[in-house]
Design a protein around this motif. Structure first.
Motif, PDB file in Angstrom:
ATOM      1  N   GLY A 177       0.858  -1.186   0.000  1.00 18.41           N
ATOM      2  CA  GLY A 177       0.000   0.000   0.000  1.00 18.41           C
ATOM      3  C   GLY A 177       0.889   1.229   0.000  1.00 18.41           C
ATOM      4  N   LEU A 178       0.902   1.957  -1.106  1.00 15.54           N
ATOM      5  CA  LEU A 178       1.848   3.074  -1.236  1.00 15.54           C
ATOM      6  C   LEU A 178       1.126   4.406  -1.396  1.00 15.54           C
ATOM      7  CD1 LEU A 178       4.456   1.269  -3.506  1.00 15.54           C
ATOM      8  CD2 LEU A 178       4.840   2.035  -1.152  1.00 15.54           C
ATOM      9  N   ARG A 231      -1.721  -1.556  -6.594  1.00 14.40           N
ATOM     10  CA  ARG A 231      -2.377  -1.986  -7.836  1.00 14.40           C
ATOM     11  C   ARG A 231      -1.882  -1.192  -9.037  1.00 14.40           C
ATOM     12  NH1 ARG A 231      -8.208  -0.951  -5.721  1.00 14.40           N
ATOM     13  NH2 ARG A 231      -6.976   0.900  -5.256  1.00 14.40           N
ATOM     14  N   PRO A 240      -0.363  -6.598  -6.510  1.00  8.68           N
ATOM     15  CA  PRO A 240      -0.837  -7.424  -5.383  1.00  8.68           C
ATOM     16  C   PRO A 240      -0.870  -8.926  -5.695  1.00  8.68           C
ATOM     17  CG  PRO A 240      -2.212  -5.471  -5.591  1.00  8.68           C
ATOM     18  CD  PRO A 240      -1.254  -5.446  -6.749  1.00  8.68           C
ATOM     19  N   PRO A 297      -5.706   0.014   2.458  1.00 13.75           N
ATOM     20  CA  PRO A 297      -7.027   0.091   3.103  1.00 13.75           C
ATOM     21  C   PRO A 297      -7.658  -1.286   3.266  1.00 13.75           C
ATOM     22  CG  PRO A 297      -7.178   0.767   0.797  1.00 13.75           C
ATOM     23  CD  PRO A 297      -5.721   0.532   1.081  1.00 13.75           C
ATOM     24  N   GLU A 308     -10.709  -6.860  -1.368  1.00 11.08           N
ATOM     25  CA  GLU A 308      -9.489  -7.400  -1.963  1.00 11.08           C
ATOM     26  C   GLU A 308      -8.356  -7.587  -0.948  1.00 11.08           C
ATOM     27  OE1 GLU A 308      -6.451  -6.241  -5.586  1.00 11.08           O
ATOM     28  OE2 GLU A 308      -8.169  -4.927  -5.206  1.00 11.08           O
ATOM     29  N   THR A 309      -8.278  -6.693   0.040  1.00  8.39           N
ATOM     30  CA  THR A 309      -7.154  -6.784   0.982  1.00  8.39           C
ATOM     31  C   THR A 309      -7.485  -7.642   2.207  1.00  8.39           C
ATOM     32  OG1 THR A 309      -7.801  -4.772   2.172  1.00  8.39           O
ATOM     33  CG2 THR A 309      -6.257  -4.507   0.332  1.00  8.39           C
ATOM     34  N   ASP A 320      -0.649  -2.323  15.378  1.00  8.08           N
ATOM     35  CA  ASP A 320      -1.432  -1.219  15.934  1.00  8.08           C
ATOM     36  C   ASP A 320      -2.925  -1.505  15.805  1.00  8.08           C
ATOM     37  OD1 ASP A 320      -1.492   1.412  17.123  1.00  8.08           O
ATOM     38  OD2 ASP A 320      -2.148   2.223  15.192  1.00  8.08           O
ATOM     39  N   GLY A 358      -1.921   4.904  15.989  1.00  6.26           N
ATOM     40  CA  GLY A 358      -0.965   5.298  14.946  1.00  6.26           C
ATOM     41  C   GLY A 358      -1.027   6.770  14.592  1.00  6.26           C
TER      42      GLY A 358
HETATM   43  P1  NDP Z   1      -4.168   6.109   0.886  1.00 10.14           P
HETATM   44  O1  NDP Z   1      -5.490   6.039   0.228  1.00 10.14           O
HETATM   45  O2  NDP Z   1      -3.351   7.332   0.737  1.00 10.14           O
HETATM   46  O3  NDP Z   1      -3.285   4.880   0.397  1.00 10.14           O
HETATM   47  C1  NDP Z   1      -3.753   3.576   0.254  1.00 10.14           C
HETATM   48  C2  NDP Z   1      -2.813   2.833  -0.681  1.00 10.14           C
HETATM   49  O4  NDP Z   1      -3.190   1.459  -0.724  1.00 10.14           O
HETATM   50  C3  NDP Z   1      -2.812   3.342  -2.098  1.00 10.14           C
HETATM   51  O5  NDP Z   1      -1.466   3.553  -2.465  1.00 10.14           O
HETATM   52  C4  NDP Z   1      -3.396   2.195  -2.919  1.00 10.14           C
HETATM   53  O6  NDP Z   1      -2.707   2.197  -4.173  1.00 10.14           O
HETATM   54  C5  NDP Z   1      -3.041   0.996  -2.062  1.00 10.14           C
HETATM   55  N1  NDP Z   1      -3.896  -0.179  -2.267  1.00 10.14           N
HETATM   56  C6  NDP Z   1      -5.228  -0.247  -2.439  1.00 10.14           C
HETATM   57  N2  NDP Z   1      -5.628  -1.504  -2.622  1.00 10.14           N
HETATM   58  C7  NDP Z   1      -4.498  -2.271  -2.554  1.00 10.14           C
HETATM   59  C8  NDP Z   1      -4.239  -3.663  -2.674  1.00 10.14           C
HETATM   60  N3  NDP Z   1      -5.216  -4.523  -2.919  1.00 10.14           N
HETATM   61  N4  NDP Z   1      -2.962  -4.095  -2.523  1.00 10.14           N
HETATM   62  C9  NDP Z   1      -1.960  -3.225  -2.291  1.00 10.14           C
HETATM   63  N5  NDP Z   1      -2.140  -1.903  -2.196  1.00 10.14           N
HETATM   64  C10 NDP Z   1      -3.396  -1.430  -2.317  1.00 10.14           C
HETATM   65  O7  NDP Z   1      -4.431   5.809   2.422  1.00 10.14           O
HETATM   66  P2  NDP Z   1      -3.516   6.166   3.673  1.00 10.14           P
HETATM   67  O8  NDP Z   1      -2.108   5.899   3.343  1.00 10.14           O
HETATM   68  O9  NDP Z   1      -3.904   7.479   4.208  1.00 10.14           O
HETATM   69  O10 NDP Z   1      -4.064   5.075   4.727  1.00 10.14           O
HETATM   70  C11 NDP Z   1      -3.988   3.695   4.453  1.00 10.14           C
HETATM   71  C12 NDP Z   1      -4.813   2.918   5.471  1.00 10.14           C
HETATM   72  O11 NDP Z   1      -4.181   2.973   6.730  1.00 10.14           O
HETATM   73  C13 NDP Z   1      -6.203   3.474   5.712  1.00 10.14           C
HETATM   74  O12 NDP Z   1      -7.136   2.952   4.775  1.00 10.14           O
HETATM   75  C14 NDP Z   1      -6.506   3.068   7.127  1.00 10.14           C
HETATM   76  O13 NDP Z   1      -7.239   1.867   7.147  1.00 10.14           O
HETATM   77  C15 NDP Z   1      -5.151   2.868   7.765  1.00 10.14           C
HETATM   78  N6  NDP Z   1      -4.852   3.895   8.781  1.00 10.14           N
HETATM   79  C16 NDP Z   1      -4.503   3.495  10.043  1.00 10.14           C
HETATM   80  C17 NDP Z   1      -4.168   4.422  10.999  1.00 10.14           C
HETATM   81  C18 NDP Z   1      -3.788   3.992  12.370  1.00 10.14           C
HETATM   82  O14 NDP Z   1      -4.088   4.706  13.308  1.00 10.14           O
HETATM   83  N7  NDP Z   1      -3.131   2.868  12.539  1.00 10.14           N
HETATM   84  C19 NDP Z   1      -4.176   5.871  10.726  1.00 10.14           C
HETATM   85  C20 NDP Z   1      -4.542   6.179   9.375  1.00 10.14           C
HETATM   86  C21 NDP Z   1      -4.859   5.208   8.452  1.00 10.14           C
HETATM   87  P3  NDP Z   1      -3.337   1.576  -5.501  1.00 10.14           P
HETATM   88  O15 NDP Z   1      -4.638   2.278  -5.703  1.00 10.14           O
HETATM   89  O16 NDP Z   1      -2.312   1.805  -6.537  1.00 10.14           O
HETATM   90  O17 NDP Z   1      -3.492   0.122  -5.184  1.00 10.14           O
END
Ligand code: NDP
Ligand code: 7N6
Length: 308
Positions: free
Chosen positions: A142-143, A166, A180, A198, A202-203, A250, A276
């Motif tokens: 997840g980037l 993705r 993925p 997220p 799929e995840t 976390d 986090g």
């Molecule tokens: P973003 O939307 O900025 O990033 C999510 C990334 O996940 C995108 O790069 C997306 O790229 C990638 N992604 C989506 N589906 C897949 C997949 N099947 N396999 C691999 N990568 C995938 O979100 P954030 O970085 O802001 O946050 C990410 C998650 O972290 C949040 O959804 C939340 O659940 C969690 N979070 C937890 C916190 C905590 O307190 N621990 C605090 C904040 C967030 P692409 O579309 O290219 O796949």
């Protein structure tokens, strides 16, 4: 219709002080009110909330104060024609630093020394155990905001970083991006695997027994994303059997993590209570985002972070 009121739902109190959050909207040109579950809404209202409520679908726009909006029913928002926005974009520093803290601790045994400190024990670990992060490989799954922030920080510490997403779009500090479908290849050579994707259909369960098997026996799993990405039973088994070296978590399948969970007792596991993003300025970061979207809403510009 333009907005007349911004409602801050009391569930925000789960993560931030309600009064400080209200104060962070000082000077906004719409009325700001803290509301409870008895409140009713109309299209001139916006709502910022931690949890979803069915009655929010009567408002003009709803903001989820979390980046992960998996608890909100996006189909219902689309069907009702109500805008839903999330809080992605503000967790790079907070969650990025947490992930680095986990890695430094796991590599240099800070968590072990702290455990032994309670016993006043001058602990002498096996010579082979501590290592430097420099030169080790990290795989970030997840980037987005968080994944990129972890990658940049790891790169600055001299780590080699690969990632999984993705889309193929390149990311600074990430030397190779895997699809993925190639998750097991992506993690195979990594000393650390950090989840920052997220929770989606799929995840869900992407870290299962096979994936844990594909990891090195001296590798660590970091989960700062959402509990359901990991099959927790398989993880516990892998940790107990030494299929992987440890974990820093976390987020969990059930939160708060039940007292009966074996994860609490494992020396090679760091458990943090889903904090986090928790710093003393989280309310300000959220308010800045919501203020910008109030401005956009009033002038008819598209909202930032619209997810439905
Ligand atoms: P973003 O939307 O900025 O990033 C999510 C990334 O996940 C995108 O790069 C997306 O790229 C990638 N992604 C989506 N589906 C897949 C997949 N099947 N396999 C691999 N990568 C995938 O979100 P954030 O970085 O802001 O946050 C990410 C998650 O972290 C949040 O959804 C939340 O659940 C969690 N979070 C937890 C916190 C905590 O307190 N621990 C605090 C904040 C967030 P692409 O579309 O290219 O796949
Ligand atoms: C703090 C929530 C998120 O998804 O779960 C995290 O942003 C943190 C309000």
């Amino acid at each position: 219709a333009s907005l007349e009121r911004l409602c801050l739902h009391e569930s925000v109190g789960t993560k931030i002080p309600q009064a400080a959050f209200v104060d962070a909207f000082d000077g906004l040109d719409v009325r700001v009110e803290l509301v409870g579950d008895e409140e009713s809404y109309d299209p001139t209202d916006a709502v910022a909330s931690f949890e979803p409520r069915p009655e929010f679908l009567e408002a003009g726009w709803v903001h989820c104060i979390r980046a992960g909006y998996d608890a909100f029913d996006t189909d219902a928002y689309e069907a009702a024609g109500v805008a839903l926005t999330n809080s992605s974009g503000i967790h790079g520093e907070t969650v990025g630093e947490l992930a680095v803290g986990y890695m430094l601790s796991l590599a240099r045994l800070l968590h072990v020394y702290r455990d032994r400190q309670r016993e006043r024990e001058w602990h002498d670990p096996a010579y082979e155990r501590p290592f430097t992060l420099s030169g080790e490989r990290l795989c970030v799954v997840g980037l987005g905001t968080i994944g990129t922030a972890i990658a940049e920080r790891a790169d600055a510490l001299g780590m080699e970083v690969v990632g999984v997403r993705r889309s193929e779009e390149s990311v600074p500090s990430v030397s190779r991006i895997y699809d993925p479908s190639a998750l097991e290849d992506a993690v195979a050579d990594a000393r650390f695997v950090a989840l920052a994707a997220p929770h989606t259909p799929e995840t869900e369960g992407m870290v299962d027994a096979e994936m844990l098997d594909a990891m090195r026996t001296d590798a660590y799993l970091i989960n700062v994303a959402r509990g359901p990405l990991v099959d927790e039973e398989s993880l516990i088994e892998a940790l107990e059997e030494g299929t992987i070296a440890g974990a820093a978590l976390d987020v969990f399948e059930t939160e708060p993590l039940p007292p009966s969970s074996p994860l609490w007792d494992l020396e090679n596991v760091i458990v943090t209570p889903h904090r986090g993003s928790a710093t003393n300025r989280y309310h300000l970061d959220i308010a800045e985002l919501v203020r910008e979207n109030v401005r956009r809403y009033q002038v008819g510009e598209s909202l930032l972070n619209r997810v439905a």
